[in-house]
Design a protein around this motif. Structure first.
Motif, mmCIF file in Angstrom:
data_model
loop_
_atom_site.group_PDB
_atom_site.id
_atom_site.type_symbol
_atom_site.label_atom_id
_atom_site.label_comp_id
_atom_site.label_asym_id
_atom_site.label_seq_id
_atom_site.Cartn_x
_atom_site.Cartn_y
_atom_site.Cartn_z
ATOM 1 N N ASP A 47 -11.499 22.162 23.592
ATOM 2 C CA ASP A 47 -12.540 21.155 23.436
ATOM 3 C C ASP A 47 -12.980 21.014 21.983
ATOM 4 O O ASP A 47 -13.817 20.165 21.671
ATOM 5 C CB ASP A 47 -13.754 21.517 24.294
ATOM 6 C CG ASP A 47 -13.474 21.384 25.788
ATOM 7 O OD1 ASP A 47 -12.694 20.487 26.160
ATOM 8 O OD2 ASP A 47 -14.028 22.180 26.565
ATOM 9 N N GLU A 48 -12.431 21.835 21.089
ATOM 10 C CA GLU A 48 -12.782 21.764 19.672
ATOM 11 C C GLU A 48 -11.912 20.723 18.974
ATOM 12 O O GLU A 48 -10.695 20.665 19.184
ATOM 13 C CB GLU A 48 -12.588 23.120 19.009
ATOM 14 C CG GLU A 48 -13.489 24.214 19.540
ATOM 15 C CD GLU A 48 -13.276 25.525 18.812
ATOM 16 O OE1 GLU A 48 -13.608 25.596 17.613
ATOM 17 O OE2 GLU A 48 -12.752 26.470 19.432
ATOM 18 N N ILE A 49 -12.525 19.925 18.114
ATOM 19 C CA ILE A 49 -11.797 18.859 17.416
ATOM 20 C C ILE A 49 -10.553 19.391 16.736
ATOM 21 O O ILE A 49 -9.472 18.795 16.834
ATOM 22 C CB ILE A 49 -12.717 18.169 16.378
ATOM 23 C CG1 ILE A 49 -13.777 17.330 17.084
ATOM 24 C CG2 ILE A 49 -11.893 17.295 15.427
ATOM 25 C CD1 ILE A 49 -14.793 16.711 16.140
ATOM 26 N N LEU A 50 -10.676 20.519 16.056
ATOM 27 C CA LEU A 50 -9.565 21.030 15.248
ATOM 28 C C LEU A 50 -8.427 21.597 16.078
ATOM 29 O O LEU A 50 -7.322 21.752 15.565
ATOM 30 C CB LEU A 50 -10.072 22.115 14.296
ATOM 31 C CG LEU A 50 -11.031 21.663 13.197
ATOM 32 C CD1 LEU A 50 -11.539 22.865 12.419
ATOM 33 C CD2 LEU A 50 -10.351 20.672 12.257
ATOM 34 N N TYR A 51 -8.672 21.929 17.338
ATOM 35 C CA TYR A 51 -7.668 22.650 18.109
ATOM 36 C C TYR A 51 -7.255 21.946 19.390
ATOM 37 O O TYR A 51 -6.339 22.396 20.062
ATOM 38 C CB TYR A 51 -8.174 24.065 18.418
ATOM 39 C CG TYR A 51 -8.581 24.808 17.167
ATOM 40 C CD1 TYR A 51 -7.637 25.129 16.198
ATOM 41 C CD2 TYR A 51 -9.913 25.139 16.930
ATOM 42 C CE1 TYR A 51 -8.006 25.773 15.020
ATOM 43 C CE2 TYR A 51 -10.290 25.791 15.759
ATOM 44 C CZ TYR A 51 -9.337 26.106 14.813
ATOM 45 O OH TYR A 51 -9.690 26.729 13.652
ATOM 46 N N MET A 52 -7.903 20.852 19.729
ATOM 47 C CA MET A 52 -7.472 20.109 20.904
ATOM 48 C C MET A 52 -6.153 19.403 20.621
ATOM 49 O O MET A 52 -5.743 19.231 19.469
ATOM 50 C CB MET A 52 -8.541 19.100 21.334
ATOM 51 C CG MET A 52 -8.776 17.962 20.380
ATOM 52 S SD MET A 52 -9.984 16.742 20.996
ATOM 53 C CE MET A 52 -11.464 17.722 21.201
ATOM 54 N N ARG A 78 -11.259 21.857 7.155
ATOM 55 C CA ARG A 78 -10.429 22.978 7.591
ATOM 56 C C ARG A 78 -9.332 23.265 6.572
ATOM 57 O O ARG A 78 -9.097 24.427 6.222
ATOM 58 C CB ARG A 78 -9.819 22.670 8.968
ATOM 59 C CG ARG A 78 -8.869 23.735 9.505
ATOM 60 C CD ARG A 78 -9.552 25.069 9.718
ATOM 61 N NE ARG A 78 -8.645 26.025 10.345
ATOM 62 C CZ ARG A 78 -8.879 27.334 10.398
ATOM 63 N NH1 ARG A 78 -9.965 27.857 9.867
ATOM 64 N NH2 ARG A 78 -8.015 28.137 10.993
ATOM 65 N N GLN A 79 -8.670 22.234 6.096
ATOM 66 C CA GLN A 79 -7.627 22.447 5.090
ATOM 67 C C GLN A 79 -8.203 23.120 3.848
ATOM 68 O O GLN A 79 -7.609 24.064 3.306
ATOM 69 C CB GLN A 79 -6.970 21.116 4.717
ATOM 70 C CG GLN A 79 -6.051 20.554 5.777
ATOM 71 C CD GLN A 79 -5.316 19.305 5.312
ATOM 72 O OE1 GLN A 79 -5.308 18.987 4.130
ATOM 73 N NE2 GLN A 79 -4.709 18.602 6.255
ATOM 74 N N ALA A 214 -0.427 24.974 13.203
ATOM 75 C CA ALA A 214 -0.854 26.161 13.950
ATOM 76 C C ALA A 214 -2.272 26.567 13.590
ATOM 77 O O ALA A 214 -3.039 27.005 14.447
ATOM 78 C CB ALA A 214 0.106 27.318 13.684
ATOM 79 N N ALA A 215 -2.642 26.410 12.307
ATOM 80 C CA ALA A 215 -3.945 26.855 11.832
ATOM 81 C C ALA A 215 -5.029 25.792 11.974
ATOM 82 O O ALA A 215 -6.154 26.010 11.522
ATOM 83 C CB ALA A 215 -3.827 27.278 10.366
ATOM 84 N N GLY A 216 -4.719 24.653 12.588
ATOM 85 C CA GLY A 216 -5.719 23.614 12.789
ATOM 86 C C GLY A 216 -5.944 22.742 11.581
ATOM 87 O O GLY A 216 -7.019 22.150 11.429
#
Length: 516
Positions: A47-52, A78-79, A214-216
């Motif tokens: 449900d997280e923007i970076l990982y969905m 994130r980057q 992989a790291a979002g």
């Protein structure tokens, strides 16, 4: 000889459990559809923007539950937070990305959406041309090269509303490297690190793409694969990757593009955290562009229509040509056992002799001209100093005589034909990507053995041109390093590979968040 056999007609109900993750139940009768399995796989989404998944993100953007600008800003942050350690994104275009996101949000307010990827942030391997953004291909001669137009795949993705955040690291010309060969490294940008262990490789040549996704750092990326260059990074970085059938996706605008004796070896495809994203993205970049003459207009079949209960599955934990560690073999057998619960038949088999011939002929053909093609590429872009491993290789290679080269070509084609005949009795194949998880970045390929031998499970599928999905099936015994497996299908049957990979993802949990 059958090692596992199962009839899906005997299955009434399966309960799929994934550790501390959600539990899901799948009713399996005489017909188990990929669509039903997708409901299980959906439970592992975030449900997280970076990982969905990119698919879920695209849906929320279209529903206007998220704005493109807020999503782009999240990925940029994130980057910036991780890339001093990861070194995966080597060129950014953040200002342009924010401007495009704002424009897309304005369109969305009017009910006007760009396409299936409206507002979804992506990165692109630095071997693909990107209009207005420096595209080096990891080589000195292109250190300030700004392409006048996008590569075909990039143009198609942007037309669907995807927003480019930056370029991801690749070895020089996607082939040469600095230090050990099993790295994504070049003299311009240095080495990309694995997000699960920063002392280990992200593999290559799409290592920047695999590590960043992989790291979002992006919802997805696009890689290229001439001998495992997309699948190996998917494996060691724990993401999903699709090497499409030869002729599916145009290579136009890639630094090693179309044409030449090795033309059919280079295949393009997406990298993402979830298998369903591969099914979303790959059709969008496929089809002729009337530049790459090898591309053909073959229609895509829907993975949701695949009947898992009817499939005949074959697997090999190792192919007899290279060493495969116990963890990898264990996970291949586990995936086969999972398929044994729903498929018509699962058995172990391996055409080792023909794999050996094809593997040997690949070595001869790839180096048969003494890497003259590579030197021509360097000359084209004005690169006078090549990365170390390539410089050493070129000096060491003795070109074949033309008669030897043609003979190797003929033997390769004959082995491909025999392998196609062998595969005709099955629907899908499970096998390793490599012999072990991510190795140390400074790993010496002479220890413990021949690096090219360790890649005997990937290069053969560039030669055959068959489609392959890599999906994370588990981890090393200590739980630290991801291990992917290959799901191989016959030509043009990406739907089968995707459906099976999605089932395995539903059982294994697929991608897991790295500690970075």
């Amino acid at each position: 000889m059958p090692a596992i056999s199962s009839s899906a007609a005997r299955v009434s109900r399966r309960v799929f459990l994934r550790g501390a993750a959600s539990a899901a139940a799948l009713a399996a009768s005489s017909r188990v559809s990929a669509k039903a399995v997708a409901r299980v796989a959906a439970d592992v989404d975030s449900d997280e923007i970076l990982y969905m998944s990119a698919s879920k993100l695209a849906g929320l953007l279209r529903a206007r539950q998220l704005s493109a600008l807020e999503v782009v800003d999240a990925y940029i942050a994130r980057q910036l937070a991780i890339d001093d350690r990861l070194n995966a994104v080597v060129m950014s275009c953040y200002e342009r990305a924010r401007a495009e996101a704002l424009a897309l949000d304005q369109r969305a307010a009017r009910g006007d959406f760009a396409g299936a990827l409206h507002g979804v942030p992506m990165t692109i391997k630095d071997s693909f041309d990107t209009e207005g953004v420096i595209s080096t291909g990891g080589t000195y001669g292109r250190q300030q090269y700004v392409p006048p137009r996008d590569a075909t795949v990039v143009r198609r993705l942007r037309a669907q509303g995807a927003i480019l955040l930056g370029k991801t690291n690749t070895p020089e010309f996607t082939v040469g490297g600095v230090g050990a060969i099993n790295t994504t490294s070049n003299m311009l940008y240095g080495s990309t690190h694995n997000p699960y262990d920063l002392t280990r490789t992200a593999s290559g040549s799409s290592g920047g793409a695999g590590a960043n996704v992989a790291a979002g750092g992006a919802a997805f990326d696009v890689g290229s694969d001439i001998g495992g260059s997309l699948r190996l990074p998917a494996h060691v970085n724990g993401v999903a990757g699709l090497k499409t059938t030869a002729g599916r996706v145009p290579r136009t605008g890639h630094i090693v593009d179309y044409g030449g004796v090795l033309d059919s070896w280079q295949q393009i495809g997406p990298l993402a955290r979830r298998v369903k994203d591969l099914a979303l993205i790959a059709p969008l970049i496929s089809g002729p562009d009337f530049r790459d003459a090898a591309c053909v207009p073959i229609a895509w079949a829907d993975p949701d229509g695949v009947d898992l209960a009817a499939l005949k599955v074959v697997f090999w934990p190792e192919n007899g040509l290279s060493k495969v560690d116990a963890d990898t073999q264990r996970l291949i057998r586990q995936a086969a056992a999972w398929l044994g619960e729903v498929a018509a038949d699962v058995r172990q088999d391996c055409p080792t002799a023909d794999l050996a011939v094809l593997h040997e002929m690949r070595g001869k053909l790839s180096m048969g001209d003494g890497w003259a093609w590579y030197q021509r590429l360097a000359q084209k872009w004005g690169t006078h100093h090549l990365s170390g491993t390539m410089d050493e290789s070129i000096r060491a290679i003795k070109p074949l005589r033309s008669s030897e080269f043609v003979e190797a070509w003929e033997q390769s084609d004959a082995a491909k034909s025999r392998l196609l005949g062998w595969f005709a009795q099955y629907d899908v194949l499970l096998c390793p990507v490599a012999g072990e998880p991510a190795t140390p970045i400074d790993w010496d390929p002479s220890v413990p053995g021949d690096y090219r031998g360790m890649l005997s499970d990937v290069g053969v599928f560039n030669s055959t041109g068959w489609p392959v999905v890599v999906v994370r099936c588990g981890a090393s015994a200590d739980g630290r390093l991801p291990i992917g497996i290959q799901v191989v299908a016959p030509p043009w049957r990406e739907d089968v590979a995707l459906a099976v990979a999605r089932y395995i993802e539903g059982r294994s949990g697929g991608w897991t968040r790295p500690p970075l």
